[in-house]
Design an enzyme around this catalytic site. Structure first.
Site, short mmCIF file in Angstrom:
data_model
loop_
_atom_site.label_atom_id
_atom_site.label_comp_id
_atom_site.label_asym_id
_atom_site.label_seq_id
_atom_site.Cartn_x
_atom_site.Cartn_y
_atom_site.Cartn_z
N LEU A 1 73.61 22.43 82.05
CA LEU A 1 72.85 21.12 81.73
C LEU A 1 72.09 21.50 80.48
O LEU A 1 71.47 22.72 80.53
CB LEU A 1 71.99 20.55 83.26
CG LEU A 1 72.58 20.24 84.38
CD1 LEU A 1 71.62 20.01 85.36
CD2 LEU A 1 73.56 19.32 84.07
N ASP A 2 71.92 20.54 79.71
CA ASP A 2 71.04 20.68 78.75
C ASP A 2 69.51 21.19 79.17
O ASP A 2 68.97 20.57 80.25
CB ASP A 2 71.10 19.33 77.81
CG ASP A 2 72.20 19.30 77.46
OD1 ASP A 2 72.96 20.11 77.05
OD2 ASP A 2 72.72 17.99 76.69
N ARG A 3 68.83 21.60 78.23
CA ARG A 3 67.35 22.14 78.67
C ARG A 3 66.59 21.04 79.07
O ARG A 3 66.02 21.36 80.22
CB ARG A 3 66.80 22.62 77.17
CG ARG A 3 65.16 23.07 77.65
CD ARG A 3 64.66 23.69 76.40
NE ARG A 3 64.38 22.55 75.48
CZ ARG A 3 63.97 22.71 74.07
NH1 ARG A 3 63.66 23.88 73.83
NH2 ARG A 3 63.74 21.48 73.35
N THR B 1 67.65 18.10 80.39
CA THR B 1 68.29 17.38 81.33
C THR B 1 67.92 18.16 82.65
O THR B 1 68.39 19.14 82.98
CB THR B 1 70.13 17.24 81.23
OG1 THR B 1 69.99 16.50 79.88
CG2 THR B 1 70.62 16.50 82.19
#
Length: 338
Positions: free
Chosen positions: A155-157, A159
């Site tokens: 997951l993105d930082r 998110t």
């Protein structure tokens, strides 16, 4: 499953290493074949880059001869792959908060906090999910590379939400295969600016590096196919909350696709910065206040489902909105009613 479980306490400091190489034998069946690195990537659940490194290092043999990554293989070919054990790497185990939703001998499911990078990278050697996993979990899979032990997807930082981590090589390969063949269901909650013209909505648009800014992704000709499905879950004054399902898993896919169709994620400073300032009408003040109250991009991995790699049982998990995004949603609902 919604039950929370406390993480195990422990110590440690490096990715597991040592032991003998693992040997995989691939028989190319009737109707199969093609480029060697593509075939092995699909059959073994490894990235093509990882397969190419194994070939370059002499770990792949086709019909008794050392392979080249560009080799073409046909039906009847016998491929032997020796996968070395993970190399030691100095990644410091850190006693960081870790919300472990589920754990058994094969895998764990984590509810990742916003602001936490998944794995170490330049500029982020500490404070990552991997640093926390090395402290709390002693038996991570080495598959995934030295800096990504056990990591199946990311997951993105900024998110938040659910992701699965493998604790055995067998689980890692099975989960990677399931992800690639779309047997892992991932549902996100995303607040986007404006209102979707239709619901449900499918966005099928290839994604690649933005030629004008290599730090961003974009819908580009020649990119990798990406498919996102969204439906309206909740409607606010000048924004929709969507349930979003990923059919593919490209970098920044949801954020790029929603921006591409003119409905960027609320709070997204990369793909939707300042979007609310272009709004008109009596609700523009509401939109600007929503933007002010949103501390990060409004994107949360809320549901995750997959077949357990050992038992075959369908595993289902749910993580509600975390407090920062829940507070934004509460404000939006109150102002709607008011």
């Amino acid at each position: 499953m919604n039950a929370s479980a406390g993480a195990e306490n422990g110590e440690g400091g490096t990715t597991p290493a040592g032991g003998a190489p693992r040997r995989e034998v691939v028989e190319v069946g009737h109707g199969e074949g093609g480029r060697l690195d593509s075939l092995l990537s699909g059959r073994l659940g490894l990235s093509r880059a990882r397969v190419q490194r194994l070939v370059q290092q002499g770990h792949v043999v086709v019909n008794g001869k050392e392979a080249r990554k560009s080799d073409q293989v046909g039906p009847g070919a016998r491929i032997t792959v020796d996968i070395p054990p993970p190399e030691p790497v100095s990644i410091e185990a850190e006693d960081l908060p870790l919300d472990v939703v589920y754990q058994d001998e094969s895998l764990l499911v984590v509810n990742k906090a916003a602001g936490m990078v998944v794995h170490p990278a330049p500029g982020h050697r500490r404070g990552t999910l991997v640093n926390a996993l090395l402290f709390h979990v002693h038996d991570l899979s080495g598959v995934g590379g030295r800096l990504r032990p056990g990591i199946v997807h990311r997951l993105d930082r900024d998110t938040s939400g659910l992701l699965v981590v493998a604790k055995t090589d067998e689980a890692h390969l099975a989960l990677s295969d399931a992800l690639r063949h779309r047997r892992v269901r991932r549902i996100y909650l995303a607040a986007c600016w404006g209102h979707l013209p239709q619901s449900p909505l499918t966005v099928d648009a290839a994604i690649g590096r933005d030629p004008r800014n290599r730090q961003r992704m974009a819908v580009v000709a020649g990119g990798r196919r990406a498919v996102t499905r969204a439906r309206v879950h909740e409607r606010w004054a000048r924004a929709d909350v969507l349930e979003v399902a990923l059919q593919t898993g490209r970098t920044h896919q949801i954020r790029v696709h929603l921006a591409h169709v003119g409905h960027p994620v609320v709070g997204d400073e990369v793909y939707g910065a300042g979007w609310e300032r272009g709004m008109g009408g009596p609700e523009v003040a509401w939109a600007r206040e929503l933007a002010r109250r949103t501390p990060r991009h409004f994107l949360h991995a809320t549901r995750l489902a997959f077949d357990h790699p050992r038992t075959g049982e369908r595993m289902r998990f749910h993580a509600p909105l975390p407090p920062d995004l829940a507070a934004v949603a509460d404000w939006a609902r109150i102002t709607e009613r008011g």
